[in-house]
Design a protein around this motif. Sequence first.
Motif, PDB file in Angstrom:
ATOM      1  N   GLY A   1      25.014  24.298 110.214  1.00 14.20           N
ATOM      2  CA  GLY A   1      25.825  25.268 109.499  1.00 14.20           C
ATOM      3  C   GLY A   1      27.258  24.838 109.288  1.00 14.20           C
ATOM      4  O   GLY A   1      28.118  25.666 108.978  1.00 14.20           O
ATOM      5  N   GLN A   2      27.523  23.545 109.417  1.00 14.00           N
ATOM      6  CA  GLN A   2      28.889  23.015 109.263  1.00 14.00           C
ATOM      7  C   GLN A   2      29.066  22.531 107.820  1.00 14.00           C
ATOM      8  O   GLN A   2      28.978  21.340 107.517  1.00 14.00           O
ATOM      9  CB  GLN A   2      29.114  21.893 110.280  1.00 14.00           C
ATOM     10  N   THR A   3      29.289  23.494 106.932  1.00 10.64           N
ATOM     11  CA  THR A   3      29.274  23.206 105.500  1.00 10.64           C
ATOM     12  C   THR A   3      30.325  22.194 105.087  1.00 10.64           C
ATOM     13  O   THR A   3      30.046  21.260 104.318  1.00 10.64           O
ATOM     14  CB  THR A   3      29.462  24.510 104.708  1.00 10.64           C
ATOM     15  N   GLN A   4      31.563  22.353 105.562  1.00 14.02           N
ATOM     16  CA  GLN A   4      32.634  21.445 105.171  1.00 14.02           C
ATOM     17  C   GLN A   4      32.334  20.014 105.602  1.00 14.02           C
ATOM     18  O   GLN A   4      32.504  19.068 104.823  1.00 14.02           O
ATOM     19  CB  GLN A   4      33.959  21.911 105.777  1.00 14.02           C
ATOM     20  N   ALA A   5      31.877  19.837 106.840  1.00  8.45           N
ATOM     21  CA  ALA A   5      31.548  18.493 107.323  1.00  8.45           C
ATOM     22  C   ALA A   5      30.383  17.902 106.538  1.00  8.45           C
ATOM     23  O   ALA A   5      30.359  16.703 106.249  1.00  8.45           O
ATOM     24  CB  ALA A   5      31.219  18.551 108.815  1.00  8.45           C
ATOM     25  N   ALA A   6      29.411  18.737 106.185  1.00 10.71           N
ATOM     26  CA  ALA A   6      28.277  18.250 105.385  1.00 10.71           C
ATOM     27  C   ALA A   6      28.756  17.798 104.015  1.00 10.71           C
ATOM     28  O   ALA A   6      28.311  16.763 103.497  1.00 10.71           O
ATOM     29  CB  ALA A   6      27.218  19.348 105.256  1.00 10.71           C
ATOM     30  N   GLN A   7      29.674  18.556 103.406  1.00 11.38           N
ATOM     31  CA  GLN A   7      30.233  18.177 102.107  1.00 11.38           C
ATOM     32  C   GLN A   7      30.936  16.828 102.186  1.00 11.38           C
ATOM     33  O   GLN A   7      30.780  15.974 101.305  1.00 11.38           O
ATOM     34  CB  GLN A   7      31.207  19.247 101.630  1.00 11.38           C
ATOM     35  N   GLU A   8      31.723  16.645 103.229  1.00 10.82           N
ATOM     36  CA  GLU A   8      32.486  15.407 103.375  1.00 10.82           C
ATOM     37  C   GLU A   8      31.556  14.202 103.565  1.00 10.82           C
ATOM     38  O   GLU A   8      31.774  13.131 102.982  1.00 10.82           O
ATOM     39  CB  GLU A   8      33.457  15.530 104.542  1.00 10.82           C
ATOM     40  N   ALA A   9      30.523  14.379 104.382  1.00  4.80           N
ATOM     41  CA  ALA A   9      29.586  13.271 104.612  1.00  4.80           C
ATOM     42  C   ALA A   9      28.819  12.941 103.342  1.00  4.80           C
ATOM     43  O   ALA A   9      28.592  11.767 103.015  1.00  4.80           O
ATOM     44  CB  ALA A   9      28.630  13.621 105.745  1.00  4.80           C
TER      45      ALA A   9
ATOM     46  N   TRP B   1      21.615  22.572  98.566  1.00  6.44           N
ATOM     47  CA  TRP B   1      22.504  23.185  99.560  1.00  6.44           C
ATOM     48  C   TRP B   1      23.533  24.106  98.911  1.00  6.44           C
ATOM     49  O   TRP B   1      24.393  24.651  99.588  1.00  6.44           O
ATOM     50  CB  TRP B   1      23.255  22.105 100.346  1.00  6.44           C
ATOM     51  N   GLY B   2      23.475  24.248  97.581  1.00  2.00           N
ATOM     52  CA  GLY B   2      24.464  25.075  96.906  1.00  2.00           C
ATOM     53  C   GLY B   2      25.828  24.439  96.862  1.00  2.00           C
ATOM     54  O   GLY B   2      26.848  25.135  96.824  1.00  2.00           O
ATOM     55  N   MET B   3      25.891  23.122  96.858  1.00  2.00           N
ATOM     56  CA  MET B   3      27.170  22.407  96.858  1.00  2.00           C
ATOM     57  C   MET B   3      27.410  21.788  95.477  1.00  2.00           C
ATOM     58  O   MET B   3      27.513  20.576  95.330  1.00  2.00           O
ATOM     59  CB  MET B   3      27.181  21.303  97.922  1.00  2.00           C
ATOM     60  N   GLU B   4      27.443  22.601  94.448  1.00  2.00           N
ATOM     61  CA  GLU B   4      27.585  22.078  93.099  1.00  2.00           C
ATOM     62  C   GLU B   4      28.808  21.188  92.914  1.00  2.00           C
ATOM     63  O   GLU B   4      28.766  20.212  92.168  1.00  2.00           O
ATOM     64  CB  GLU B   4      27.637  23.245  92.095  1.00  2.00           C
ATOM     65  N   PRO B   5      29.956  21.467  93.591  1.00  2.81           N
ATOM     66  CA  PRO B   5      31.118  20.578  93.408  1.00  2.81           C
ATOM     67  C   PRO B   5      30.852  19.145  93.824  1.00  2.81           C
ATOM     68  O   PRO B   5      31.592  18.248  93.430  1.00  2.81           O
ATOM     69  CB  PRO B   5      32.186  21.212  94.302  1.00  2.81           C
ATOM     70  N   LEU B   6      29.804  18.904  94.611  1.00  4.36           N
ATOM     71  CA  LEU B   6      29.529  17.539  95.067  1.00  4.36           C
ATOM     72  C   LEU B   6      28.639  16.774  94.107  1.00  4.36           C
ATOM     73  O   LEU B   6      28.315  15.621  94.350  1.00  4.36           O
ATOM     74  CB  LEU B   6      28.874  17.575  96.449  1.00  4.36           C
ATOM     75  N   ARG B   7      28.210  17.411  93.038  1.00  2.00           N
ATOM     76  CA  ARG B   7      27.430  16.682  92.055  1.00  2.00           C
ATOM     77  C   ARG B   7      28.356  15.743  91.291  1.00  2.00           C
ATOM     78  O   ARG B   7      29.584  15.836  91.368  1.00  2.00           O
ATOM     79  CB  ARG B   7      26.721  17.643  91.112  1.00  2.00           C
TER      80      ARG B   7
END
Length: 286
Positions: A225-233, A258-264
Amino acid sequence: MATPNRSGQLSRLGLWSSLAGAVVLLAAAGGWWLGQHQQPRLSSDAQTGQLLAEASRLRLRLDRQQASAAEQQRLLELLIALNRKQQAIALLEPLADREPERWSLRLMLAELRRDQRDPVGAERELRMILSRKPDQVEALQLMTLLKLEQGHGSEAEAEVRKSYESASKAESKPEAMGLGLLLAELQQRRGQNLQAQATYSQLASRFPDDRRPLLGLALLHHQLGQTQAAQEALAAARQRNADPAKADPVLDQLAASWGMEPLRAPSPGTTRPKPRVQAPPGHRDP
């Protein structure tokens, strides 16, 4: 078949192997060969009869010592498709004994024994592989799964760690990555999330062109559940592509799931902040 309390873990491992393109880990270790070669479920008596006839013909050729390697492989597949796995074991045993350098034959035999609820026999076959090649990743994967199923997780971790540390000491040892990924996955299975994070970070530092450790780290953070760390990795993994600005189906699919559209992948002409990879526990900047 996975038990209910393991189904979520195996599902996550399936996501890892399909999206991350990593070395096959624990879930696949239970089916490295069987998963590739089992035939589809038989749909009719006519089809079953055809396969039985083909198996009988190949068995006759084998008994006459006329069967080619491809025909022996086909016979194994047929016996498994027809759920005659004890016959498959009997066929495979002499082949593995005659060609001990072909570890894949012994691994097939170990998988079949495990499938037939013979963990002692499966472990015996794997020990024969590991006695000749202690860092054989596929054999260690299946051995790890056997140990976990029998409640011997600490023993499995000690064995994998020993092989990983040995491979890490050698220059240009390709097995080190696979062993390190296996160790990190095992640590996660045992609830040792900080240790798994440290292992992934160590692999990411040692193999700067390989994105798999960063994907493993992203999956670990996401699971916790560590969304920010997952985004960074995940963003750091993208930077290891030849062209980070190009769309990457693997990373884009993972980010979308994961619902992280900004990482596309960014639109042409846009820039992305340089990602930061979280340091392993105990690390201090110089």
